[in-house]
Design a protein around this motif. Structure first.
Motif, PDB file in Angstrom:
ATOM      1  N   PHE A  44       0.835  -1.216   0.000  1.00  0.00           N
ATOM      2  CA  PHE A  44       0.000   0.000   0.000  1.00  0.00           C
ATOM      3  C   PHE A  44       0.863   1.256   0.000  1.00  0.00           C
ATOM      4  O   PHE A  44       0.615   2.202  -0.742  1.00  0.00           O
ATOM      5  N   ARG A  45       1.852   1.243   0.881  1.00  0.00           N
ATOM      6  CA  ARG A  45       2.703   2.432   1.006  1.00  0.00           C
ATOM      7  C   ARG A  45       3.477   2.673  -0.292  1.00  0.00           C
ATOM      8  O   ARG A  45       3.760   3.811  -0.653  1.00  0.00           O
ATOM      9  N   THR A  46       3.789   1.598  -0.977  1.00  0.00           N
ATOM     10  CA  THR A  46       4.532   1.742  -2.229  1.00  0.00           C
ATOM     11  C   THR A  46       3.621   2.291  -3.327  1.00  0.00           C
ATOM     12  O   THR A  46       4.022   3.169  -4.096  1.00  0.00           O
ATOM     13  N   ILE A  47       2.380   1.817  -3.385  1.00  0.00           N
ATOM     14  CA  ILE A  47       1.427   2.359  -4.369  1.00  0.00           C
ATOM     15  C   ILE A  47       1.223   3.851  -4.104  1.00  0.00           C
ATOM     16  O   ILE A  47       1.183   4.662  -5.037  1.00  0.00           O
ATOM     17  N   SER A  48       1.124   4.236  -2.820  1.00  0.00           N
ATOM     18  CA  SER A  48       0.881   5.639  -2.449  1.00  0.00           C
ATOM     19  C   SER A  48       2.105   6.527  -2.630  1.00  0.00           C
ATOM     20  O   SER A  48       2.015   7.734  -2.409  1.00  0.00           O
ATOM     21  N   GLY A  49       3.245   5.941  -2.926  1.00  0.00           N
ATOM     22  CA  GLY A  49       4.458   6.734  -3.120  1.00  0.00           C
ATOM     23  C   GLY A  49       5.226   7.012  -1.841  1.00  0.00           C
ATOM     24  O   GLY A  49       6.168   7.807  -1.832  1.00  0.00           O
ATOM     25  N   LEU A  50       4.839   6.350  -0.745  1.00  0.00           N
ATOM     26  CA  LEU A  50       5.521   6.591   0.539  1.00  0.00           C
ATOM     27  C   LEU A  50       6.763   5.713   0.681  1.00  0.00           C
ATOM     28  O   LEU A  50       7.686   6.052   1.418  1.00  0.00           O
ATOM     29  N   ASN A  51       6.762   4.579   0.005  1.00  0.00           N
ATOM     30  CA  ASN A  51       7.967   3.743  -0.089  1.00  0.00           C
ATOM     31  C   ASN A  51       8.380   3.691  -1.544  1.00  0.00           C
ATOM     32  O   ASN A  51       7.525   3.703  -2.429  1.00  0.00           O
ATOM     33  N   LYS A  52       9.661   3.599  -1.776  1.00  0.00           N
ATOM     34  CA  LYS A  52      10.123   3.448  -3.169  1.00  0.00           C
ATOM     35  C   LYS A  52      10.345   1.965  -3.464  1.00  0.00           C
ATOM     36  O   LYS A  52      10.813   1.219  -2.597  1.00  0.00           O
ATOM     37  N   LEU A  53      10.006   1.554  -4.662  1.00  0.00           N
ATOM     38  CA  LEU A  53      10.260   0.151  -4.991  1.00  0.00           C
ATOM     39  C   LEU A  53      11.716  -0.011  -5.425  1.00  0.00           C
ATOM     40  O   LEU A  53      12.370   0.935  -5.876  1.00  0.00           O
ATOM     41  N   SER A  54      12.222  -1.215  -5.264  1.00  0.00           N
ATOM     42  CA  SER A  54      13.601  -1.469  -5.680  1.00  0.00           C
ATOM     43  C   SER A  54      13.630  -2.107  -7.064  1.00  0.00           C
ATOM     44  O   SER A  54      14.640  -2.042  -7.762  1.00  0.00           O
ATOM     45  N   GLU A  55      12.515  -2.724  -7.439  1.00  0.00           N
ATOM     46  CA  GLU A  55      12.401  -3.315  -8.781  1.00  0.00           C
ATOM     47  C   GLU A  55      10.950  -3.278  -9.222  1.00  0.00           C
ATOM     48  O   GLU A  55      10.049  -3.260  -8.377  1.00  0.00           O
ATOM     49  N   GLY A  56      10.735  -3.307 -10.512  1.00  0.00           N
ATOM     50  CA  GLY A  56       9.392  -3.409 -11.059  1.00  0.00           C
ATOM     51  C   GLY A  56       8.781  -2.068 -11.396  1.00  0.00           C
ATOM     52  O   GLY A  56       9.467  -1.039 -11.367  1.00  0.00           O
ATOM     53  N   GLU A  57       7.491  -2.072 -11.722  1.00  0.00           N
ATOM     54  CA  GLU A  57       6.810  -0.821 -12.010  1.00  0.00           C
ATOM     55  C   GLU A  57       5.356  -0.879 -11.571  1.00  0.00           C
ATOM     56  O   GLU A  57       4.779  -1.953 -11.435  1.00  0.00           O
ATOM     57  N   ILE A  58       4.803   0.326 -11.329  1.00  0.00           N
ATOM     58  CA  ILE A  58       3.388   0.448 -10.966  1.00  0.00           C
ATOM     59  C   ILE A  58       2.736   1.366 -11.987  1.00  0.00           C
ATOM     60  O   ILE A  58       3.219   2.484 -12.227  1.00  0.00           O
ATOM     61  N   VAL A  59       1.670   0.878 -12.605  1.00  0.00           N
ATOM     62  CA  VAL A  59       0.997   1.629 -13.662  1.00  0.00           C
ATOM     63  C   VAL A  59      -0.445   1.874 -13.227  1.00  0.00           C
ATOM     64  O   VAL A  59      -1.137   0.938 -12.805  1.00  0.00           O
ATOM     65  N   PHE A  60      -0.874   3.142 -13.298  1.00  0.00           N
ATOM     66  CA  PHE A  60      -2.248   3.507 -12.953  1.00  0.00           C
ATOM     67  C   PHE A  60      -2.876   4.196 -14.151  1.00  0.00           C
ATOM     68  O   PHE A  60      -2.351   5.199 -14.628  1.00  0.00           O
TER      69      PHE A  60
END
Ligand code: ATP
Length: 235
Positions: A44-60
């Motif tokens: 959740f925090r990663t989708i919201s931009g509060l955590n950064k991902l180390s790999e992959g992508e999120i597309v909305f």
């Protein structure tokens, strides 16, 4: 509407989420199941931009959002209602709701309509609109947190453990209201430990263990899955 593609998230050297793929279609309720510490809040925090991902992508809605600020992600229509509620306890119920509408702060008519909608969903919030948020019961605070999130007209609402700490009767009401919010057009991603109640309203779900997805399927498939029943439903 939302797609997580091979998403991994690290806290220092600890991999909290590993190679996760999640798809949320418009109009769905999607549930993330799993015990404490399985990685749901991190997602959740990663989708919201509060955590950064180390790999992959999120597309909305066709746009990559994993490099955007939390503010920008809210403006695009993804709003998180956090576990623990994070209300402003000394401010009134009304003032807390207004805080949820800050992206529309210049549009008075829109704010008025949103308030009416939230009061219609949660009549108790109208009754208690002048009380400090800190004086509300646990269930009422959870309603206020959801109401505040709705004030910004989310396209996708992220609900982290909405039933945590609530009495069984209130849990049932809460899930009915979540289903109604969805029927009124808001797509919902829900993290829950109360698998039975969550699957009853969800279209599909993903089961997390130690940061990875171990089972996924429609609610019917998850209800019918022996391992899921044993671990998360209990009958
Ligand atoms: P919960 O329901 O308890 O929130 P969860 O499934 O949402 O559980 P997360 O909170 O995402 O799980 O945590 C996943 C893992 O990452 C856990 O092992 C947790 O201890 C760890 N973790 C969470 N936040 C941090 C942090 N800020 N620093 C280091 N490790 C963390």
């Amino acid at each position: 509407m939302l797609e997580l593609r091979n998403v991994s998230v690290q806290y220092g050297s600890f991999a909290a989420v590993k190679n996760v793929n999640i798809t949320v279609e418009p109009g769905e309720i999607v549930v993330l199941l799993g015990s404490n510490g399985a990685g749901k809040s991190t997602v959740f925090r990663t989708i919201s931009g509060l955590n950064k991902l180390s790999e992959g992508e999120i597309v909305f809605q066709g746009e990559r959002i994993d490099h955007l600020s939390p503010d920008r992600i809210v403006q695009l229509g993804i709003v998180q209602c956090a576990e623990g509620r994070k209300l402003f306890p000394r401010m009134t119920v009304y003032e807390n709701l207004l805080m949820g509408a800050y992206i529309y702060r210049k549009e008075k008519e829109k704010i008025k309509q949103s308030l009416q909608h939230v009061y219609e969903l949660f009549p108790i919030l109208q009754e208690k609109r002048n009380d400090p948020a800190g004086a509300l019961s646990g269930g009422q605070q959870q309603m206020l947190a959801i109401g505040r999130a709705l004030m910004s007209h989310p396209k996708l609402l992220l609900l982290d453990e909405p039933s945590i700490g609530l009495a069984p009767l209130i849990v049932e009401q809460m899930f009915q209201i979540i289903a109604r919010i969805n029927q009124e057009g808001t797509t919902i991603l829900l993290a829950e430990q109360n698998a039975h109640a969550a699957l009853s309203i969800a279209h599909k779900g993903y089961v997390f263990e130690n940061g990875t997805i171990v089972v996924e399927g429609t609610s019917e498939q998850l209800f019918a899955n022996d391992n899921v029943r044993k671990a998360y439903i209990g009958t």
